[in-house]
Design a protein around this motif. Structure first.
Motif, PDB file in Angstrom:
ATOM      1  N   GLY A   1       0.795  -1.222   0.000  1.00  0.00           N
ATOM      2  CA  GLY A   1       0.000   0.000   0.000  1.00  0.00           C
ATOM      3  C   GLY A   1       0.824   1.267   0.000  1.00  0.00           C
ATOM      4  N   ASP A   2       2.162   1.166   0.055  1.00  0.00           N
ATOM      5  CA  ASP A   2       2.997   2.358  -0.023  1.00  0.00           C
ATOM      6  C   ASP A   2       2.797   3.025  -1.381  1.00  0.00           C
ATOM      7  OD1 ASP A   2       4.110   2.289   2.486  1.00  0.00           O
ATOM      8  OD2 ASP A   2       5.903   1.208   1.869  1.00  0.00           O
ATOM      9  N   CYS A   3       2.878   4.348  -1.382  1.00  0.00           N
ATOM     10  CA  CYS A   3       2.720   5.102  -2.624  1.00  0.00           C
ATOM     11  C   CYS A   3       4.054   5.695  -3.056  1.00  0.00           C
ATOM     12  CB  CYS A   3       1.699   6.218  -2.444  1.00  0.00           C
ATOM     13  SG  CYS A   3       0.023   5.602  -2.357  1.00  0.00           S
ATOM     14  N   PHE A   4       4.247   5.786  -4.352  1.00  0.00           N
ATOM     15  CA  PHE A   4       5.439   6.376  -4.935  1.00  0.00           C
ATOM     16  C   PHE A   4       5.014   7.067  -6.221  1.00  0.00           C
ATOM     17  CE2 PHE A   4       9.238   6.131  -7.645  1.00  0.00           C
ATOM     18  CZ  PHE A   4      10.111   6.830  -6.851  1.00  0.00           C
ATOM     19  N   CYS A   5       5.266   8.361  -6.316  1.00  0.00           N
ATOM     20  CA  CYS A   5       4.904   9.155  -7.496  1.00  0.00           C
ATOM     21  C   CYS A   5       3.411   9.033  -7.823  1.00  0.00           C
ATOM     22  CB  CYS A   5       5.740   8.757  -8.702  1.00  0.00           C
ATOM     23  SG  CYS A   5       7.486   9.110  -8.546  1.00  0.00           S
ATOM     24  N   GLY A   6       2.575   8.959  -6.804  1.00  0.00           N
ATOM     25  CA  GLY A   6       1.136   8.877  -7.006  1.00  0.00           C
ATOM     26  C   GLY A   6       0.615   7.510  -7.378  1.00  0.00           C
ATOM     27  N   MET A   7       1.465   6.473  -7.291  1.00  0.00           N
ATOM     28  CA  MET A   7       1.059   5.109  -7.628  1.00  0.00           C
ATOM     29  C   MET A   7       1.166   4.225  -6.394  1.00  0.00           C
ATOM     30  SD  MET A   7       3.244   4.704 -11.135  1.00  0.00           S
ATOM     31  CE  MET A   7       4.728   5.346 -10.387  1.00  0.00           C
ATOM     32  N   GLU A   8       0.268   3.274  -6.287  1.00  0.00           N
ATOM     33  CA  GLU A   8       0.374   2.263  -5.239  1.00  0.00           C
ATOM     34  C   GLU A   8       1.365   1.202  -5.714  1.00  0.00           C
ATOM     35  OE1 GLU A   8      -3.387   0.838  -3.428  1.00  0.00           O
ATOM     36  OE2 GLU A   8      -4.300   2.174  -4.905  1.00  0.00           O
ATOM     37  N   ILE A   9       2.326   0.866  -4.873  1.00  0.00           N
ATOM     38  CA  ILE A   9       3.317  -0.142  -5.222  1.00  0.00           C
ATOM     39  C   ILE A   9       2.797  -1.488  -4.736  1.00  0.00           C
ATOM     40  CG2 ILE A   9       5.704  -0.873  -4.969  1.00  0.00           C
ATOM     41  CD1 ILE A   9       6.241   2.065  -4.057  1.00  0.00           C
ATOM     42  N   MET A  10       2.747  -2.465  -5.634  1.00  0.00           N
ATOM     43  CA  MET A  10       2.260  -3.795  -5.277  1.00  0.00           C
ATOM     44  C   MET A  10       3.074  -4.859  -5.985  1.00  0.00           C
ATOM     45  SD  MET A  10      -1.851  -3.656  -5.392  1.00  0.00           S
ATOM     46  CE  MET A  10      -2.763  -2.301  -4.694  1.00  0.00           C
ATOM     47  N   THR A  11       3.127  -6.029  -5.364  1.00  0.00           N
ATOM     48  CA  THR A  11       3.639  -7.216  -6.035  1.00  0.00           C
ATOM     49  C   THR A  11       2.423  -7.987  -6.545  1.00  0.00           C
ATOM     50  OG1 THR A  11       3.627  -8.528  -4.012  1.00  0.00           O
ATOM     51  CG2 THR A  11       5.648  -7.304  -4.518  1.00  0.00           C
ATOM     52  N   LEU A  12       2.643  -9.006  -7.334  1.00  0.00           N
ATOM     53  CA  LEU A  12       1.526  -9.775  -7.875  1.00  0.00           C
ATOM     54  C   LEU A  12       0.718 -10.406  -6.747  1.00  0.00           C
ATOM     55  CD1 LEU A  12       0.040 -10.858 -10.368  1.00  0.00           C
ATOM     56  CD2 LEU A  12       1.546 -12.833 -10.283  1.00  0.00           C
ATOM     57  N   ARG A  13       1.388 -10.936  -5.752  1.00  0.00           N
ATOM     58  CA  ARG A  13       0.684 -11.546  -4.621  1.00  0.00           C
ATOM     59  C   ARG A  13      -0.207 -10.526  -3.912  1.00  0.00           C
ATOM     60  NH1 ARG A  13       4.285 -14.607  -0.664  1.00  0.00           N
ATOM     61  NH2 ARG A  13       3.788 -16.355  -1.998  1.00  0.00           N
ATOM     62  N   ASP A  14       0.314  -9.311  -3.702  1.00  0.00           N
ATOM     63  CA  ASP A  14      -0.482  -8.257  -3.055  1.00  0.00           C
ATOM     64  C   ASP A  14      -1.723  -7.928  -3.876  1.00  0.00           C
ATOM     65  OD1 ASP A  14       1.504  -8.069  -1.099  1.00  0.00           O
ATOM     66  OD2 ASP A  14       2.519  -6.414  -2.124  1.00  0.00           O
TER      67      ASP A  14
END
Length: 188
Positions: A163-176
């Motif tokens: 759920g961390d955000c970077f440059c206005g995007m949610e960072i996720m892995t495939l599992r997440d």
């Protein structure tokens, strides 16, 4: 001749193996996303038939998953090397840090130079869907590296959390992503 064989073996280890890992995980990810959409009756908007080959430097997003509540517009961002760390910097830049282990306890770390983060176009795929729904911009790190860290201006690293955000995007892995979109079954 022995030197030639050694160079070919090194090339196999450092070029071919990471590429094959990237190919197999991308195909597996594409099948997982399609299976999720089919099971939960989500709509999958694809940029093209080969959307799962999306490269990190391409400005176009790769796919969008339309759920009853929101539209998840996804940009694929893969790291081919398994023993690497993806470092996301405060200045809208990223770098890869590769680890080489020798003799089990001796590790060497090689940092790359910071690269500016591309400006991704999330609106094109969002316009194909129902625009009345919330647009969630997702940076899908797949294949994922060993670690993902967020580094601030004081050079302090903080481990990535879902759920961390970077440059206005949610960072996720495939599992997440799969866990987030999984619909609980009735009676479970």
């Amino acid at each position: 001749m022995l030197i030639l064989y050694a160079l070919l073996l090194l090339m196999l280890l450092f070029v071919v193996v990471p590429f094959l890992r990237w190919v197999f995980t991308r195909v597996e990810g594409m099948l997982s996303i399609k299976r999720l959409c089919k099971q939960n009756k989500f709509i999958l908007h694809q940029r093209s038939k080969l959307w799962f080959w999306g490269m990190r430097n391409s400005a176009q997003c790769d796919c969008a998953i339309e759920t009853p509540d929101a539209v998840y517009v996804i940009k694929l961002f893969g790291v081919a090397q398994r023993h690497a760390t993806l470092v996301l910097l405060d200045e809208a830049k990223y770098l890869g840090c590769r680890m080489f282990a020798m003799l089990l306890h001796v590790r060497f770390s090689f940092d790359a130079t910071p690269v500016p983060f591309p400006a991704y176009d999330f609106h094109t795929l969002y316009q194909q869907s129902s625009r009345k729904k919330e647009c969630r911009k997702v940076l899908l790190v797949h294949p994922k590296p060993l670690n993902i860290v967020l580094r601030n201006r004081e050079q302090q690293d903080r481990p990535f959390r879902n759920g961390d955000c970077f440059c206005g995007m949610e960072i996720m892995t495939l599992r997440d992503l799969l866990e987030l979109l999984a619909v609980p079954t009735q009676g479970a």
